[in-house]
Design a protein around this motif. Structure first.
Motif, PDB file in Angstrom:
ATOM      1  N   ARG A  43       0.827  -1.215   0.000  1.00 52.21           N
ATOM      2  CA  ARG A  43       0.000   0.000   0.000  1.00 52.21           C
ATOM      3  C   ARG A  43       0.855   1.256   0.000  1.00 52.21           C
ATOM      4  N   LEU A  44       2.018   1.190   0.636  1.00 50.97           N
ATOM      5  CA  LEU A  44       2.957   2.323   0.562  1.00 50.97           C
ATOM      6  C   LEU A  44       3.409   2.523  -0.884  1.00 50.97           C
ATOM      7  N   LEU A  45       3.697   1.389  -1.566  1.00 50.92           N
ATOM      8  CA  LEU A  45       4.096   1.447  -2.976  1.00 50.92           C
ATOM      9  C   LEU A  45       2.978   2.053  -3.821  1.00 50.92           C
ATOM     10  N   LEU A  46       1.737   1.654  -3.489  1.00 48.06           N
ATOM     11  CA  LEU A  46       0.571   2.178  -4.217  1.00 48.06           C
ATOM     12  C   LEU A  46       0.468   3.681  -4.035  1.00 48.06           C
ATOM     13  N   LEU A  47       0.650   4.150  -2.787  1.00 51.29           N
ATOM     14  CA  LEU A  47       0.593   5.590  -2.515  1.00 51.29           C
ATOM     15  C   LEU A  47       1.680   6.313  -3.299  1.00 51.29           C
ATOM     16  N   ALA A  48       2.914   5.762  -3.251  1.00 51.72           N
ATOM     17  CA  ALA A  48       4.028   6.394  -3.960  1.00 51.72           C
ATOM     18  C   ALA A  48       3.733   6.466  -5.454  1.00 51.72           C
ATOM     19  N   ALA A  49       3.208   5.375  -6.019  1.00 49.88           N
ATOM     20  CA  ALA A  49       2.948   5.334  -7.462  1.00 49.88           C
ATOM     21  C   ALA A  49       1.866   6.332  -7.853  1.00 49.88           C
ATOM     22  N   THR A  50       0.764   6.375  -7.086  1.00 53.53           N
ATOM     23  CA  THR A  50      -0.328   7.283  -7.475  1.00 53.53           C
ATOM     24  C   THR A  50       0.109   8.744  -7.309  1.00 53.53           C
ATOM     25  N   VAL A  51       0.844   9.041  -6.228  1.00 48.64           N
ATOM     26  CA  VAL A  51       1.299  10.430  -6.040  1.00 48.64           C
ATOM     27  C   VAL A  51       2.255  10.821  -7.161  1.00 48.64           C
ATOM     28  N   ALA A  52       3.200   9.923  -7.504  1.00 46.26           N
ATOM     29  CA  ALA A  52       4.166  10.219  -8.573  1.00 46.26           C
ATOM     30  C   ALA A  52       3.445  10.457  -9.896  1.00 46.26           C
ATOM     31  N   MET A 134     -11.022  -0.468  -7.143  1.00 44.57           N
ATOM     32  CA  MET A 134     -10.000   0.537  -7.462  1.00 44.57           C
ATOM     33  C   MET A 134      -9.106   0.054  -8.592  1.00 44.57           C
ATOM     34  N   ALA A 135      -8.800  -1.255  -8.612  1.00 45.81           N
ATOM     35  CA  ALA A 135      -7.982  -1.796  -9.707  1.00 45.81           C
ATOM     36  C   ALA A 135      -8.694  -1.561 -11.034  1.00 45.81           C
ATOM     37  N   GLY A 136     -10.012  -1.784 -11.071  1.00 48.87           N
ATOM     38  CA  GLY A 136     -10.790  -1.549 -12.287  1.00 48.87           C
ATOM     39  C   GLY A 136     -10.740  -0.093 -12.711  1.00 48.87           C
ATOM     40  N   ILE A 137     -10.913   0.809 -11.736  1.00 49.33           N
ATOM     41  CA  ILE A 137     -10.911   2.245 -12.057  1.00 49.33           C
ATOM     42  C   ILE A 137      -9.547   2.670 -12.600  1.00 49.33           C
ATOM     43  N   LEU A 138      -8.477   2.261 -11.932  1.00 46.43           N
ATOM     44  CA  LEU A 138      -7.143   2.665 -12.390  1.00 46.43           C
ATOM     45  C   LEU A 138      -6.772   2.003 -13.718  1.00 46.43           C
ATOM     46  N   GLY A 176       3.053   9.881 -21.037  1.00 50.78           N
ATOM     47  CA  GLY A 176       3.458   8.479 -21.146  1.00 50.78           C
ATOM     48  C   GLY A 176       3.933   7.919 -19.815  1.00 50.78           C
ATOM     49  N   SER A 177       4.781   8.683 -19.105  1.00 51.28           N
ATOM     50  CA  SER A 177       5.298   8.212 -17.811  1.00 51.28           C
ATOM     51  C   SER A 177       4.152   8.049 -16.826  1.00 51.28           C
ATOM     52  N   SER A 178       3.259   9.034 -16.792  1.00 48.44           N
ATOM     53  CA  SER A 178       2.140   8.981 -15.856  1.00 48.44           C
ATOM     54  C   SER A 178       1.281   7.739 -16.120  1.00 48.44           C
ATOM     55  N   THR A 179       1.086   7.419 -17.410  1.00 51.65           N
ATOM     56  CA  THR A 179       0.282   6.246 -17.765  1.00 51.65           C
ATOM     57  C   THR A 179       0.951   4.963 -17.283  1.00 51.65           C
ATOM     58  N   ILE A 180       2.276   4.873 -17.490  1.00 47.48           N
ATOM     59  CA  ILE A 180       2.989   3.653 -17.108  1.00 47.48           C
ATOM     60  C   ILE A 180       2.953   3.473 -15.588  1.00 47.48           C
ATOM     61  N   VAL A 181       3.132   4.578 -14.840  1.00 46.19           N
ATOM     62  CA  VAL A 181       3.110   4.476 -13.378  1.00 46.19           C
ATOM     63  C   VAL A 181       1.695   4.117 -12.890  1.00 46.19           C
ATOM     64  N   THR A 182       0.675   4.605 -13.591  1.00 46.68           N
ATOM     65  CA  THR A 182      -0.697   4.219 -13.236  1.00 46.68           C
ATOM     66  C   THR A 182      -0.908   2.724 -13.472  1.00 46.68           C
ATOM     67  N   LEU A 183      -0.309   2.210 -14.553  1.00 43.90           N
ATOM     68  CA  LEU A 183      -0.386   0.765 -14.815  1.00 43.90           C
ATOM     69  C   LEU A 183       0.251  -0.018 -13.670  1.00 43.90           C
ATOM     70  N   VAL A 188      -0.291  -3.341  -8.697  1.00 46.56           N
ATOM     71  CA  VAL A 188      -0.148  -3.457  -7.238  1.00 46.56           C
ATOM     72  C   VAL A 188      -1.511  -3.760  -6.600  1.00 46.56           C
ATOM     73  N   LEU A 189      -2.571  -3.127  -7.106  1.00 44.58           N
ATOM     74  CA  LEU A 189      -3.896  -3.376  -6.541  1.00 44.58           C
ATOM     75  C   LEU A 189      -4.354  -4.816  -6.778  1.00 44.58           C
TER      76      LEU A 189
END
Lengths: 205, 205
Positions: A43-52, A134-138, A176-183, A188-189
């Protein structure tokens, strides 16, 4: 007395440390393992990824100068590429904001559960349901933004949509970067769903 | 002896019907409910949705006649809109094909589980994991195709991508319908995750 799974009436004694142990050599089954340390890390990784991804998306604005047809020298007009001009990228922004909020809330719930010897199955059930949602939404936001990013990169000659990434390079790199990090965040979800359902599975037998 | 959850050694007798019942008035807990009838119905709905979306997508080809600049009368050229011209729609096709295959396989597993009094927790665990994965794949395909469909419908004046749905009306209707039905399929998959995790939750206490 959560760890003792028998439904029969058993004579028990309470030790000085407050722990309840049954008499007559009965060994209670070991409690199912608590995976909340791993859950917390994911979940920490998830927070880091979504914030980034959110920060990279918001800072994607690029302004370029284009030559105009006016006669005087040094006449330039400025044109901007901004994520607010595309509904797909606004959807990505909304999905990522929800993702940040969700990961903060679930980090707190994970914190509370980490110290317990045997977290309640209801918590696992709720985590599975909301993580899957949330996995579906992201994932859908990844698809939406990825589709636009690909179109910007390659264009589509059949329809006449020209590529724009040769002009707005920085903008395209950010999207592009934002999309990859969202993936990564959606993967993670899905892993969190696997972890919670595995914990529930270990409890159920 | 799956329904008896005690781990203590209990004296048991075997009746003539082969059923094992414990002595001394001990009543075993009732088995957790089997939700596989609902699971089966949802998977049938999933199959119907993915097949329908696939058929609507594949039959979306539209050919129009456009006037040419040649001097002779009745000179028309034909132009086609076809889903294979867009990588986003090819991804939708692949995701839907995988979805059809997946729903057929899981309908069979659901069929086998429906008759059992108490399906194994391992089956639930596997169903949760793969349903969540498929939900992610179909949700991202929904986003990808929906993004292209919206762009075709409205265009994007900031970038200069013109709308095409005023010309290719039938093509756009097919793509839009296919996207919406794919969204329904991903929602059904999330519901299946909820159902399986609820069944596992009911088993675990």
């Amino acid at each position: 007395m959560e760890t003792v799974e028998t439904t029969e009436v058993t004579t028990t004694t309470t030790t000085s440390s407050g722990k309840t142990i049954p008499e007559s050599g009965y060994v209670p089954p070991s409690p199912p393992p608590n995976f909340f340390a791993l859950d917390f890390a994911l979940r920490l990784l998830l927070l880091a990824a979504t914030v980034a991804a959110l920060v990279v998306l918001v800072t994607s604005k690029q302004t370029i100068r284009v030559a105009t047809n006016l006669p005087q020298p040094f006449s330039f007009a400025t044109r901007s590429a901004y994520f607010k001009n595309s509904p797909a990228l606004i959807y990505l922004l909304v999905a990522l904001s929800v993702g940040v909020l969700y990961s903060i809330i679930t980090i707190l719930s994970s914190c509370f559960a980490i110290s317990r010897p045997s977290p309640s199955p209801k918590l696992y059930f709720h985590l599975i349901v909301f993580d899957a949602l949330m996995a579906g939404i992201l994932a859908s936001a990844t698809g939406t933004a990825g589709s636009i990013a690909y179109l910007g990169l390659k264009g589509n000659s059949h329809i006449g949509w020209t590529k724009v990434c040769n002009v707005y390079g920085k903008f395209c790199r950010h999207i592009g970067s934002s999309t990859i990090v969202t993936l990564v965040a959606s993967i993670v979800l899905v892993l969190l769903v696997v972890l919670s359902s595995y914990s529930l599975y270990r409890r159920s037998h």
